[in-house]
Enzyme design. Structure first.
Site, PDB file in Angstrom:
ATOM      1  N   GLU A  99      82.179  25.508 119.158  1.00 24.64           N
ATOM      2  CA  GLU A  99      82.713  26.607 119.962  1.00 24.64           C
ATOM      3  C   GLU A  99      81.643  27.251 120.840  1.00 24.64           C
ATOM      4  O   GLU A  99      81.944  28.005 121.746  1.00 24.64           O
ATOM      5  CB  GLU A  99      83.393  27.647 119.051  1.00 24.64           C
ATOM      6  CG  GLU A  99      82.483  28.661 118.381  1.00 24.64           C
ATOM      7  CD  GLU A  99      81.676  28.121 117.198  1.00 24.64           C
ATOM      8  OE1 GLU A  99      81.600  26.892 117.028  1.00 24.64           O
ATOM      9  OE2 GLU A  99      81.092  28.947 116.465  1.00 24.64           O
TER      10      GLU A  99
ATOM     11  N   HIS B 244      77.923  24.123 115.907  1.00 26.40           N
ATOM     12  CA  HIS B 244      78.931  25.042 116.446  1.00 26.40           C
ATOM     13  C   HIS B 244      79.566  24.497 117.734  1.00 26.40           C
ATOM     14  O   HIS B 244      79.105  24.840 118.830  1.00 26.40           O
ATOM     15  CB  HIS B 244      78.272  26.390 116.765  1.00 26.40           C
ATOM     16  CG  HIS B 244      77.951  27.215 115.570  1.00 26.40           C
ATOM     17  ND1 HIS B 244      78.818  28.158 115.064  1.00 26.40           N
ATOM     18  CD2 HIS B 244      76.855  27.246 114.774  1.00 26.40           C
ATOM     19  CE1 HIS B 244      78.264  28.748 114.013  1.00 26.40           C
ATOM     20  NE2 HIS B 244      77.077  28.203 113.813  1.00 26.40           N
TER      21      HIS B 244
ATOM     22  N   CYS C  44      80.206  25.809 110.308  1.00 25.68           N
ATOM     23  CA  CYS C  44      79.026  26.485 109.760  1.00 25.68           C
ATOM     24  C   CYS C  44      79.376  27.212 108.460  1.00 25.68           C
ATOM     25  O   CYS C  44      79.627  26.570 107.454  1.00 25.68           O
ATOM     26  CB  CYS C  44      78.421  27.415 110.816  1.00 25.68           C
ATOM     27  SG  CYS C  44      76.755  27.945 110.422  1.00 25.68           S
TER      28      CYS C  44
END
Lengths: 84, 224
Positions: free
Chosen positions: B196, B194, B86
């Site tokens: 994660e 994302h 990002c």
């Protein structure tokens, strides 16, 4: 000498400008007709201490290309607006 | 044991998500403040999401000049893995480590939603253990996520197999549906989604685990 500089940064021709397009779409609602080719951008004003106008402009243009704009998608133009 | 650097700029805000994901995969991590100039002891480097330096001027424009970025340049040049997620992706493009740029989303809305991406290339460090064509559910959370580049760059990306992930339903106007790209060597990767935040089925998806496990060079642990 001190020179007052104006740098304009805008998206390069051909790069989509959703902000400019959105502004343009809002205009008829305000009664503005016949306004086209709206492009959004940024302007920066600052002062440069330099020996000559050409030197001040060159420094400002270098700054514009290295930091104020992203040359991948943006173009920039520096010009002297005042000398003192 | 893989030891991962997570670079923190003033304004980063996804560093703990990244740290949690890295730890859950069996690696260790350290937060590295943006003034640090040495990344040599790490096995991988992550530039997490957020708003580095307030995103002032343009996302990544000022972060690019943080001292740590010289170390990231050097680290990347040595062929070791670098991942920008990002805002981290935006920083890597501004720094010239990845081609193209990220613009405001088509429609000018901040997007925070699940997205489905398809693996286009498994030549990159992020996708080397995945299969081309595999579809993954990974959330997006951005305002300036519309990938853009000129025609020559796009042709080069395609020719060199540098498009890593594409959206199956383009959410933001990205050129050619691009969600992530890598450098020509494949060791530097950036993506807007994302991974994660997709590491637990409880939170909607664990599809990000395969990507991060590939990136940090560990096999995917069995889900507990």
């Amino acid at each position: 000498m001190k020179f007052s500089v104006l740098v304009e940064v805008s998206l390069r021709p051909g790069i989509a400008d959703p902000e400019g397009a959105t502004i343009e779409r809002a205009l008829p609602a305000l009664g503005f007709e016949g306004i086209t080719a709206m492009r959004a951008g940024k302007a920066f004003r600052f002062e440069v201490e330099a020996a000559s106008a050409a030197d001040a402009e060159a420094q400002a243009q270098s700054l514009a290309e290295r930091l104020l704009s992203n040359p991948v998608i943006e173009q920039s133009h520096a010009r002297i607006v005042e000398a003192s | 044991m893989s030891h991962v650097a997570i670079v923190v700029f003033p304004g980063s805000n996804c560093e703990y998500d990244a740290a949690n994901a890295v730890e859950s995969l069996g690696a260790t991590f350290e937060f590295v403040w943006h003034t640090s100039a040495d990344l040599s002891k790490f096995d991988a480097v992550i530039l997490p999401g957020g708003f580095a330096h307030g995103d002032y001027l343009r996302p990544g424009a000022i972060a690019r000049f943080s001292p740590v970025m010289s170390a990231v340049q050097e680290y990347a040049a040595s062929g070791r893995p670098v991942l920008g997620i990002c805002n981290g992706f935006q920083v890597l493009t501004e720094a010239g480590l990845l081609p193209g740029a990220l613009q405001k989303n088509r429609g000018l809305t901040f997007l925070c939603q699940p997205s489905t991406v398809r693996v286009v290339s498994n030549r990159s460090v992020l996708t080397r253990t995945t299969a081309v064509g595999e579809e993954l559910s990974i959330p997006i959370n951005h305002f300036s996520g519309s990938y853009t580049c000129d025609d020559d760059t796009l042709s080069a990306l395609v020719a060199n197999d540098q498009i890593v992930l594409r959206y199956t339903a383009n959410p933001n106007g990205s050129r050619d549906d691009i969600a992530g790209v890598c450098n020509s060597a494949g060791n530097v990767v950036g993506l807007m989604p994302h991974p994660e935040r997709a590491t637990s089925a409880l939170l909607g998806s664990e599809d990000g685990r395969a990507l991060l496990a590939s990136f940090i060079g560990l096999s995917l642990p069995q889900a507990a």
